[in-house]
Design an enzyme around this catalytic site. Sequence first.
Site, PDB file in Angstrom:
ATOM      1  CE1 TYR A 188       1.820  -5.465   1.972  1.00  0.00           C
ATOM      2  CE2 TYR A 188       3.456  -6.242   3.426  1.00  0.00           C
ATOM      3  CZ  TYR A 188       2.628  -5.245   3.157  1.00  0.00           C
ATOM      4  OH  TYR A 188       2.490  -4.327   3.740  1.00  0.00           O
ATOM      5  NE  ARG A 244     -16.295   5.353   9.819  1.00  0.00           N
ATOM      6  CZ  ARG A 244     -15.157   5.975   9.208  1.00  0.00           C
ATOM      7  NH1 ARG A 244     -15.456   6.919   8.236  1.00  0.00           N
ATOM      8  NH2 ARG A 244     -14.181   5.200   9.521  1.00  0.00           N
ATOM      9  N   GLY A 283       0.799  -1.304  -0.010  1.00  0.00           N
ATOM     10  CA  GLY A 283      -0.079  -0.202  -0.084  1.00  0.00           C
ATOM     11  C   GLY A 283       0.733   1.202   0.070  1.00  0.00           C
ATOM     12  CE  LYS A 343     -18.362  10.011   9.740  1.00  0.00           C
ATOM     13  NZ  LYS A 343     -18.427   9.277  11.208  1.00  0.00           N
ATOM     14  CD  GLU A 377      -5.996   1.278   2.121  1.00  0.00           C
ATOM     15  OE1 GLU A 377      -5.753   1.202   3.268  1.00  0.00           O
ATOM     16  OE2 GLU A 377      -5.739   2.571   1.401  1.00  0.00           O
TER      17      GLU A 377
HETATM   18  P1  ADP Z   1       0.580  -1.421   3.474  1.00  0.00           P
HETATM   19  O1  ADP Z   1       0.657   0.272   3.097  1.00  0.00           O
HETATM   20  O2  ADP Z   1       1.536  -2.029   2.611  1.00  0.00           O
HETATM   21  O3  ADP Z   1      -1.037  -1.873   2.809  1.00  0.00           O
HETATM   22  P2  ADP Z   1      -0.342  -1.739   6.384  1.00  0.00           P
HETATM   23  O4  ADP Z   1       0.383  -1.238   7.239  1.00  0.00           O
HETATM   24  O5  ADP Z   1      -1.793  -1.203   5.712  1.00  0.00           O
HETATM   25  O6  ADP Z   1       0.657  -1.686   4.939  1.00  0.00           O
HETATM   26  O7  ADP Z   1      -0.183  -3.494   6.369  1.00  0.00           O
HETATM   27  C1  ADP Z   1      -0.848  -4.027   5.475  1.00  0.00           C
HETATM   28  C2  ADP Z   1      -0.457  -5.558   5.510  1.00  0.00           C
HETATM   29  O8  ADP Z   1      -0.389  -6.175   6.837  1.00  0.00           O
HETATM   30  C3  ADP Z   1      -1.156  -6.505   4.694  1.00  0.00           C
HETATM   31  O9  ADP Z   1      -0.615  -6.234   3.195  1.00  0.00           O
HETATM   32  C4  ADP Z   1      -0.989  -7.835   5.284  1.00  0.00           C
HETATM   33  O10 ADP Z   1       0.201  -8.477   4.593  1.00  0.00           O
HETATM   34  C5  ADP Z   1      -0.524  -7.554   6.796  1.00  0.00           C
HETATM   35  N1  ADP Z   1      -1.654  -7.831   7.561  1.00  0.00           N
HETATM   36  C6  ADP Z   1      -1.243  -8.520   8.755  1.00  0.00           C
HETATM   37  N2  ADP Z   1      -2.559  -8.726   9.690  1.00  0.00           N
HETATM   38  C7  ADP Z   1      -3.619  -8.272   8.843  1.00  0.00           C
HETATM   39  C8  ADP Z   1      -4.700  -7.875   8.978  1.00  0.00           C
HETATM   40  N3  ADP Z   1      -5.518  -8.723  10.121  1.00  0.00           N
HETATM   41  N4  ADP Z   1      -5.623  -7.230   8.244  1.00  0.00           N
HETATM   42  C9  ADP Z   1      -5.080  -7.033   6.971  1.00  0.00           C
HETATM   43  N5  ADP Z   1      -3.581  -7.065   6.629  1.00  0.00           N
HETATM   44  C10 ADP Z   1      -3.037  -7.618   7.705  1.00  0.00           C
HETATM   45 MG    MG Z   2      -2.676  -0.986   3.906  1.00  0.00          MG
END
Ligand code: ADP
Ligand code: MG
Length: 156
Positions: A93, A106, A17, A109, A81
Amino acid sequence: AAMRHLPYFCRGEVVKGFGRGSKELGIPTANFSDQVVESFPSDISTGVYYGWACVGNGDVHKMVLSVGWNPFYKNIKKSVETHIIHTFKEDFYGEILSVVIIGYIRSEKNFSSLEALISAIQEDIEEAKRQLDLPEHLKLKEDNFFHLPEGKPVNH
Ligand code: ADP
Ligand code: MG
């Protein structure tokens, strides 16, 4: 407009992300690729939704999902997301995430502080948990969609 497309079934790869630090806030969000996002109905409302999700052929868990504006594309494209309400041992990933989006919580916001944002998300999670315990929503957890071979991404 938010509800017209629901329930919405979607499957695709989890990509990196924007590094907005969701994980540091305790609410990591698994991002779908642009290709998956582009396959979404173009008029789907931005905001927060609830539903079911599974990674690969793992267990099906409750989730909250946000459809927002994608900062990478100057907010002219959407991003999707998913925060899965489950503690995973490792990141996933590159794996295939399957979701069924069931209901709308919702709209998007702006929050005046990080604390306000976090508490809103925690309320979204509580609302998702309650909604998903309703019999009509529980039955989608058992949907065949989650037991299909994961080879081909499907969107419908
Ligand atoms: P990014 O900006 O890369 O999306 P995030 O801080 O949003 O980083 O973390 C997302 C990643 O965390 C997901 O791609 C997944 O690999 C991992 N992850 C671990 N636990 C969870 C969860 N409960 N829900 C969603 N993603 C999770
Ligand atoms: Mg993310």
